[in-house]
Design a protein around this motif. Structure first.
Motif, PDB file in Angstrom:
ATOM      1  N   ASP A  44     -50.795 -40.893  60.762  1.00 52.37           N
ATOM      2  CA  ASP A  44     -51.371 -42.214  61.011  1.00 52.37           C
ATOM      3  C   ASP A  44     -50.730 -43.243  60.087  1.00 52.37           C
ATOM      4  O   ASP A  44     -50.420 -42.959  58.928  1.00 52.37           O
ATOM      5  CB  ASP A  44     -52.887 -42.191  60.778  1.00 52.37           C
ATOM      6  CG  ASP A  44     -53.602 -41.263  61.738  1.00 52.37           C
ATOM      7  OD1 ASP A  44     -53.191 -41.208  62.907  1.00 52.37           O
ATOM      8  OD2 ASP A  44     -54.569 -40.592  61.313  1.00 52.37           O
ATOM      9  N   HIS A  45     -50.562 -44.447  60.601  1.00 52.37           N
ATOM     10  CA  HIS A  45     -49.998 -45.525  59.802  1.00 52.37           C
ATOM     11  C   HIS A  45     -51.092 -46.188  58.975  1.00 52.37           C
ATOM     12  O   HIS A  45     -52.212 -46.395  59.446  1.00 52.37           O
ATOM     13  CB  HIS A  45     -49.323 -46.554  60.711  1.00 52.37           C
ATOM     14  CG  HIS A  45     -48.077 -46.037  61.362  1.00 52.37           C
ATOM     15  ND1 HIS A  45     -46.829 -46.150  60.784  1.00 52.37           N
ATOM     16  CD2 HIS A  45     -47.890 -45.373  62.532  1.00 52.37           C
ATOM     17  CE1 HIS A  45     -45.922 -45.595  61.574  1.00 52.37           C
ATOM     18  NE2 HIS A  45     -46.544 -45.114  62.645  1.00 52.37           N
ATOM     19  N   ALA A  46     -50.755 -46.508  57.725  1.00 48.91           N
ATOM     20  CA  ALA A  46     -51.728 -47.123  56.827  1.00 48.91           C
ATOM     21  C   ALA A  46     -50.984 -47.963  55.794  1.00 48.91           C
ATOM     22  O   ALA A  46     -49.811 -47.698  55.502  1.00 48.91           O
ATOM     23  CB  ALA A  46     -52.562 -46.046  56.130  1.00 48.91           C
ATOM     24  N   PRO A  47     -51.639 -48.985  55.229  1.00 45.42           N
ATOM     25  CA  PRO A  47     -50.999 -49.768  54.173  1.00 45.42           C
ATOM     26  C   PRO A  47     -50.990 -48.986  52.868  1.00 45.42           C
ATOM     27  O   PRO A  47     -51.934 -48.252  52.559  1.00 45.42           O
ATOM     28  CB  PRO A  47     -51.895 -51.010  54.074  1.00 45.42           C
ATOM     29  CG  PRO A  47     -53.241 -50.534  54.526  1.00 45.42           C
ATOM     30  CD  PRO A  47     -52.969 -49.509  55.589  1.00 45.42           C
ATOM     31  N   GLY A  48     -49.920 -49.133  52.110  1.00 50.39           N
ATOM     32  CA  GLY A  48     -49.826 -48.430  50.843  1.00 50.39           C
ATOM     33  C   GLY A  48     -48.830 -49.092  49.922  1.00 50.39           C
ATOM     34  O   GLY A  48     -47.998 -49.903  50.346  1.00 50.39           O
TER      35      GLY A  48
END
Length: 265
Positions: free
Chosen positions: A215-219
């Motif tokens: 899953d894509h997520a901000p980091g």
């Protein structure tokens, strides 16, 4: 919110991780403890039979029905918990006294200390290889067996690694471990929120798109590894600090209250 208040978030009621994601395991553990107490109360010395049954059937259930191997939480978290808990309980049931005797026999034996240190190092290597190879396939369902073996080994406290884990800083981290587990996602999320505000305010490039379990997520540090490393260190410090506060002002008072209540009962 209701499922979290009643500790149902790890019992298959929800179809996603809700609110504080790690708390699914607290839900599963709570009901596993209730079930264990009921089994011991009703079957007494034969309780180990039920523990064996759980330790055998739980991994078979996960093999048959889990689409994410061992990485179950809100759906089959209770089954996963029963699996690991049963193995730990069986280890304590049958090996507690022998481990205690072995600890006494190992005291002051320098040659044995070296051998146990080598065994501890080998166990850490085995865990590392296992996690690397079995983290995303059905072999990962054997994880509780691997960690039960590690628990058995380290429970003897025979090597220098065990000695290091008994130092005051490590014991303090152990005391904080429950709080660390419960607040680390919250701290990480708030750091990302702050990072986003700083980006917009000063035009800095701190956050990026990362892929976590598909899953894509901000980091932090998606394009700048140095930023990511600094964020990890900051998160560790912040998590430990927040965990100390929740341990000192929430966990410990709650434990004291329950102990007083238990004495009245």
């Amino acid at each position: 919110l209701a499922t979290n208040l009643f500790l149902l978030q790890g019992m298959g009621v929800e179809d996603h991780l809700s609110w504080n994601a790690p708390s699914w395991s607290i839900s599963a553990e709570f009901f596993a403890y209730l079930l264990f107490a009921a089994i011991v109360f009703t079957t007494g010395r034969r309780s180990w039979i039920w523990l064996v049954a759980a330790a055998v059937t739980a991994p078979l259930f996960l093999l048959a029905f889990s689409h994410r191997h061992m990485d179950v939480s809100f759906d089959f978290g209770f089954i996963r918990c029963l699996y690991g808990f049963s193995l730990g309980a069986l280890l304590a049931w049958f090996q507690h006294d022998s481990i205690a005797e072995a600890r006494q026999a190992l005291a002051g034996d320098a040659r044995a200390r070296l051998a146990w240190t080598a065994a501890e190092m080998a166990m850490i290597a085995v865990i590392g290889v296992f996690v690397a190879l079995a983290g995303d396939n059905d072999a990962g369902i054997a994880a509780p067996l691997v960690f039960a073996l590690a628990l058995y080994l380290f429970a003897h406290e025979g090597g220098w690694i065990s000695a290091f884990l008994r130092t005051r800083p490590m014991l303090m981290l152990g005391a904080l471990s429950y709080s660390i587990y419960m607040v680390h996602i919250f701290v990480q999320a708030r750091m990302i929120n702050v990072g986003g505000l700083v980006e917009r305010k000063f035009g800095l490039h701190l956050l990026g798109d990362i892929v976590l379990r598909g899953d894509h997520a901000p980091g932090f540090g998606a394009d700048l590894p140095g930023v990511g490393l600094a964020a990890i260190l900051a998160m560790l410090v912040a998590t430990i600090a927040v965990s100390w506060c929740t341990w000192r002002f929430v966990e410990m008072p709650a434990l004291a209250w329950f102990r007083r209540l238990a004495k009245r009962i």
